[in-house]
Design a protein around this motif. Structure first.
Motif, PDB file in Angstrom:
ATOM      1  N   ILE A 101       0.837  -1.201   0.000  1.00 53.81           N
ATOM      2  CA  ILE A 101       0.000   0.000   0.000  1.00 53.81           C
ATOM      3  C   ILE A 101       0.869   1.248   0.000  1.00 53.81           C
ATOM      4  O   ILE A 101       0.622   2.200  -0.748  1.00 53.81           O
ATOM      5  CB  ILE A 101      -0.942  -0.008   1.221  1.00 53.81           C
ATOM      6  CG1 ILE A 101      -1.959  -1.146   1.120  1.00 53.81           C
ATOM      7  CG2 ILE A 101      -1.666   1.339   1.342  1.00 53.81           C
ATOM      8  CD1 ILE A 101      -2.818  -1.326   2.356  1.00 53.81           C
ATOM      9  N   LEU A 102       1.905   1.241   0.834  1.00 54.01           N
ATOM     10  CA  LEU A 102       2.813   2.391   0.905  1.00 54.01           C
ATOM     11  C   LEU A 102       3.486   2.642  -0.446  1.00 54.01           C
ATOM     12  O   LEU A 102       3.563   3.785  -0.915  1.00 54.01           O
ATOM     13  CB  LEU A 102       3.866   2.160   1.991  1.00 54.01           C
ATOM     14  CG  LEU A 102       4.925   3.255   2.152  1.00 54.01           C
ATOM     15  CD1 LEU A 102       4.270   4.573   2.547  1.00 54.01           C
ATOM     16  CD2 LEU A 102       5.973   2.838   3.187  1.00 54.01           C
ATOM     17  N   ARG A 110       4.690   1.723 -10.942  1.00 55.00           N
ATOM     18  CA  ARG A 110       5.273   1.593 -12.273  1.00 55.00           C
ATOM     19  C   ARG A 110       6.730   1.185 -12.229  1.00 55.00           C
ATOM     20  O   ARG A 110       7.262   0.660 -13.208  1.00 55.00           O
ATOM     21  CB  ARG A 110       5.142   2.918 -13.020  1.00 55.00           C
ATOM     22  CG  ARG A 110       3.695   3.296 -13.325  1.00 55.00           C
ATOM     23  CD  ARG A 110       3.599   4.574 -14.115  1.00 55.00           C
ATOM     24  NE  ARG A 110       2.225   4.923 -14.413  1.00 55.00           N
ATOM     25  CZ  ARG A 110       1.862   5.983 -15.119  1.00 55.00           C
ATOM     26  NH1 ARG A 110       2.795   6.795 -15.589  1.00 55.00           N
ATOM     27  NH2 ARG A 110       0.589   6.231 -15.351  1.00 55.00           N
ATOM     28  N   CYS A 111       7.387   1.439 -11.104  1.00 58.15           N
ATOM     29  CA  CYS A 111       8.811   1.076 -11.002  1.00 58.15           C
ATOM     30  C   CYS A 111       9.009  -0.426 -11.117  1.00 58.15           C
ATOM     31  O   CYS A 111      10.069  -0.884 -11.554  1.00 58.15           O
ATOM     32  CB  CYS A 111       9.393   1.583  -9.683  1.00 58.15           C
ATOM     33  SG  CYS A 111       9.447   3.387  -9.567  1.00 58.15           S
ATOM     34  N   PHE A 112       7.993  -1.200 -10.721  1.00 58.57           N
ATOM     35  CA  PHE A 112       8.135  -2.647 -10.816  1.00 58.57           C
ATOM     36  C   PHE A 112       8.205  -3.112 -12.264  1.00 58.57           C
ATOM     37  O   PHE A 112       8.688  -4.200 -12.555  1.00 58.57           O
ATOM     38  CB  PHE A 112       6.971  -3.345 -10.093  1.00 58.57           C
ATOM     39  CG  PHE A 112       7.140  -3.398  -8.604  1.00 58.57           C
ATOM     40  CD1 PHE A 112       7.775  -4.464  -8.007  1.00 58.57           C
ATOM     41  CD2 PHE A 112       6.681  -2.375  -7.802  1.00 58.57           C
ATOM     42  CE1 PHE A 112       7.940  -4.523  -6.631  1.00 58.57           C
ATOM     43  CE2 PHE A 112       6.829  -2.414  -6.435  1.00 58.57           C
ATOM     44  CZ  PHE A 112       7.458  -3.491  -5.840  1.00 58.57           C
ATOM     45  N   THR A 275      -4.603  -0.793 -17.057  1.00 63.56           N
ATOM     46  CA  THR A 275      -4.315  -0.871 -15.625  1.00 63.56           C
ATOM     47  C   THR A 275      -3.642   0.393 -15.125  1.00 63.56           C
ATOM     48  O   THR A 275      -2.727   0.918 -15.761  1.00 63.56           O
ATOM     49  CB  THR A 275      -3.396  -2.078 -15.340  1.00 63.56           C
ATOM     50  OG1 THR A 275      -4.070  -3.282 -15.697  1.00 63.56           O
ATOM     51  CG2 THR A 275      -3.018  -2.142 -13.867  1.00 63.56           C
ATOM     52  N   ASP A 276      -4.093   0.870 -13.978  1.00 60.97           N
ATOM     53  CA  ASP A 276      -3.381   1.902 -13.238  1.00 60.97           C
ATOM     54  C   ASP A 276      -2.506   1.174 -12.225  1.00 60.97           C
ATOM     55  O   ASP A 276      -3.006   0.631 -11.237  1.00 60.97           O
ATOM     56  CB  ASP A 276      -4.367   2.838 -12.528  1.00 60.97           C
ATOM     57  CG  ASP A 276      -3.669   3.998 -11.825  1.00 60.97           C
ATOM     58  OD1 ASP A 276      -2.657   3.749 -11.134  1.00 60.97           O
ATOM     59  OD2 ASP A 276      -4.142   5.133 -11.951  1.00 60.97           O
ATOM     60  N   TYR A 277      -1.198   1.133 -12.461  1.00 57.71           N
ATOM     61  CA  TYR A 277      -0.309   0.268 -11.690  1.00 57.71           C
ATOM     62  C   TYR A 277      -0.208   0.688 -10.222  1.00 57.71           C
ATOM     63  O   TYR A 277      -0.091  -0.168  -9.338  1.00 57.71           O
ATOM     64  CB  TYR A 277       1.071   0.233 -12.341  1.00 57.71           C
ATOM     65  CG  TYR A 277       1.074  -0.540 -13.628  1.00 57.71           C
ATOM     66  CD1 TYR A 277       1.285  -1.910 -13.635  1.00 57.71           C
ATOM     67  CD2 TYR A 277       0.826   0.090 -14.846  1.00 57.71           C
ATOM     68  CE1 TYR A 277       1.261  -2.633 -14.815  1.00 57.71           C
ATOM     69  CE2 TYR A 277       0.801  -0.617 -16.021  1.00 57.71           C
ATOM     70  CZ  TYR A 277       1.014  -1.985 -16.010  1.00 57.71           C
ATOM     71  OH  TYR A 277       0.972  -2.690 -17.177  1.00 57.71           O
ATOM     72  N   ASP A 278      -0.257   1.964  -9.955  1.00 60.12           N
ATOM     73  CA  ASP A 278      -0.189   2.411  -8.564  1.00 60.12           C
ATOM     74  C   ASP A 278      -1.446   2.006  -7.798  1.00 60.12           C
ATOM     75  O   ASP A 278      -1.369   1.516  -6.663  1.00 60.12           O
ATOM     76  CB  ASP A 278       0.016   3.927  -8.508  1.00 60.12           C
ATOM     77  CG  ASP A 278       1.342   4.354  -9.111  1.00 60.12           C
ATOM     78  OD1 ASP A 278       2.348   3.667  -8.858  1.00 60.12           O
ATOM     79  OD2 ASP A 278       1.368   5.353  -9.849  1.00 60.12           O
ATOM     80  N   LYS A 279      -2.603   2.202  -8.417  1.00 59.85           N
ATOM     81  CA  LYS A 279      -3.853   1.811  -7.766  1.00 59.85           C
ATOM     82  C   LYS A 279      -3.952   0.287  -7.620  1.00 59.85           C
ATOM     83  O   LYS A 279      -4.479  -0.219  -6.623  1.00 59.85           O
ATOM     84  CB  LYS A 279      -5.045   2.345  -8.554  1.00 59.85           C
ATOM     85  CG  LYS A 279      -5.185   3.860  -8.490  1.00 59.85           C
ATOM     86  CD  LYS A 279      -6.369   4.345  -9.296  1.00 59.85           C
ATOM     87  CE  LYS A 279      -6.492   5.871  -9.225  1.00 59.85           C
ATOM     88  NZ  LYS A 279      -7.620   6.380 -10.043  1.00 59.85           N
ATOM     89  N   GLU A 280      -3.442  -0.434  -8.605  1.00 63.83           N
ATOM     90  CA  GLU A 280      -3.463  -1.892  -8.512  1.00 63.83           C
ATOM     91  C   GLU A 280      -2.578  -2.372  -7.374  1.00 63.83           C
ATOM     92  O   GLU A 280      -2.913  -3.327  -6.670  1.00 63.83           O
ATOM     93  CB  GLU A 280      -3.019  -2.510  -9.835  1.00 63.83           C
ATOM     94  CG  GLU A 280      -3.011  -4.033  -9.852  1.00 63.83           C
ATOM     95  CD  GLU A 280      -4.379  -4.649  -9.607  1.00 63.83           C
ATOM     96  OE1 GLU A 280      -4.424  -5.822  -9.201  1.00 63.83           O
ATOM     97  OE2 GLU A 280      -5.401  -3.960  -9.818  1.00 63.83           O
TER      98      GLU A 280
END
Length: 490
Positions: A101-102, A110-112, A275-280
């Motif tokens: 979550i953090l 997105r960094c992943f 997909t919104d990667y941060d929200k996911e």
């Protein structure tokens, strides 16, 4: 206007309802199988699947991918349960969820995507190898060694022991038959394939055991509420150890990377919202936090369930929410049905899943085209098998960074010597400290009594170490430098 909304939403709801039933039938045996292989009560796998549907499924991020317990986390969960005990597992999963979550709130999802694909595939390959080896023991009704290398090294002896034991042979035969159904199911007519292969394989194995009364182990049932045990304060105290912190980080990295890579794959399967990667990542973290609070298994997005959802015609997140509801109803209304499921059949499902995690074809392709990437994949997988999950992933990431740094410092020297006049040396690429020894050796090998014209106009990057070294060299050897004149004496 309301009538128009009703006309457009009802077809979607009908498709989502049908898709949810397909995903439920795919998820049911996998939830139970992953739980049993992880060394926890079978009901906890269903709890994670329920949370994945009802909690993560309601949140924003990726609308069509489905979350739940995954084969890719089985080895790590088993390792955590063996090391810390089932009572601490919930605290570890909750901490990993909070960290996810953090990371999502900090917009690092997105960094992943920047994580080397070879590291992720190597991670999955290592997990797959350990999973296959461990579940082959379960197929034969034998206890598996703890360490990954021991599991693989002990397989020949285990098979010899099974050959001399009638019950072990029957158990192994049932598992082999289950694998055969999984492999051959795709070749059957379309109407038959409407039933998901894992459900059909486990169902046929269960029916075989019930009809023939085979002496094989079946799933132990505790009841849904009895299996849910929130972590105690003492369990959270265990997180202070270095080993527990490493496990939390491994859970976070692997679950996040697998979920976001799954999201990218699912996005290629449909034309709906991306997909919104941060929200996911926040959604996955919330689901894991809830699973941890219930003492259940960690979750991640699962490509098998997600692909089944898309292919079944799902249009909105309603399908994955409904699949969680069907899992809840099954766990509440038919808990005794779990006791009929033979363990060798579940082990066979996971052996089949483990084989899919090992990218043999991709490794062969990489070896022909990009041997550096193949090396990263292979080292990551072998390190996971030989040492452990967290250490293997760290080793793979370190090797990927080192490989990238080496490739980024690629430098070529073109030397033109006509026998008279100055020797012309042209540098092409990136001049970094990694290439400095070879660069200076090449320059020092030039005739000392001849002037040298050093051309740096095609150098894309020149770090401080190379600037200083070339500056010194040009002063000592009557070198004339063109390009990067602000950095070097001419």
């Amino acid at each position: 206007m309301n009538a128009a909304v009703a006309r457009t939403s009802f077809p979607d709801l009908r498709r989502d309802f049908a898709a949810s039933l397909v995903v439920f039938l795919v998820a049911l045996p996998l939830c139970v199988g992953v739980a049993v292989a992880s060394g926890v009560p079978a009901e906890l796998g269903l709890v994670t699947g329920i949370v994945g549907g009802l909690v993560t499924g309601m949140m924003r991020g990726s609308s069509l991918q489905v979350s739940g317990p995954a084969a890719g986390l089985t080895v790590l969960v088993l390792e955590a349960v063996t090391t810390f005990g089932l009572s601490v597992l919930g605290a570890i999963v909750l901490a990993a969820g909070a960290l996810q979550i953090l990371l999502g709130l900090l917009r690092l999802g997105r960094c992943f995507r920047a994580v080397s694909v070879s590291v992720v595939e190597g991670m999955l390959a290592g997990i797959g190898l350990v999973l296959i080896a461990g579940q082959l023991y379960a197929m034969a009704g034998l206890d598996a060694p703890t360490a990954g290398l021991d599991k693989i090294a002990g397989l020949p002896g285990a098979l010899l022991r099974a050959a001399g034991d009638t019950e072990a042979l029957l158990s192994l035969a049932l598992g082999a038959g289950t694998v055969a159904v999984l492999v051959l199911w795709r070749r059957l007519p379309g109407r038959v394939r409407a039933v998901p292969a894992p459900l059909a394989a486990v169902g046929l194995a269960t029916l075989t055991v019930l009809l023939t009364n085979l002496p094989v182990a079946t799933v132990e049932v505790r009841g849904l509420l009895d299996s849910v045990r929130p972590p105690s304060a003492e369990a959270f105290g265990e997180l202070a150890s270095l080993a527990a912190i490493g496990t939390v980080l491994a859970f976070t990295l692997i679950a996040s990377a697998e979920s976001l890579f799954c999201a990218a794959a699912v996005d290629r399967l449909h034309d709906g919202p991306r997909t919104d990667y941060d929200k996911e990542l926040v959604a996955q973290g919330t689901g894991n936090a809830v699973c941890g609070a219930l003492g259940a298994l960690p979750m991640t997005a699962v490509i098998v369930r997600s692909a089944a959802n898309v292919q079944a015609g799902a249009r909105t997140k309603a399908s994955r929410v409904l699949h969680g509801l069907w899992l809840l109803l099954f766990a509440a209304l038919f808990p005794s049905a779990l006791a009929c499921i033979p363990v060798p059949a579940l082990a066979a499902v996971l052996v089949h899943a483990g084989v899919k995690l090992v990218p043999a074809a991709e490794l062969a392709h990489l070896w022909r085209r990009q041997r550096g990437e193949a090396l990263v994949l292979g080292v990551t997988a072998l390190a996971i098998v030989a040492i452990g999950m967290f250490e293997g992933v760290v080793a793979g990431l370190a090797l990927a960074v080192a490989k990238t740094a080496w490739e980024a410092s690629h430098l070529r020297l073109d030397i033109v010597d006509h026998g008279t006049g100055p020797i012309r040396v042209r540098l092409i690429g990136n001049a970094t400290f990694l290439r400095l020894p070879n660069l200076l050796d090449s320059l020092e090998a030039l005739p000392p009594d001849r002037p040298v014209a050093l051309d740096l106009t095609e150098v894309h990057h020149l770090d401080h170490a190379c600037r200083t070294a070339l500056d010194t060299w040009s002063e000592r050897h009557r070198g004339t430098v063109t390009g990067h004149t602000k950095a070097l004496s001419t």
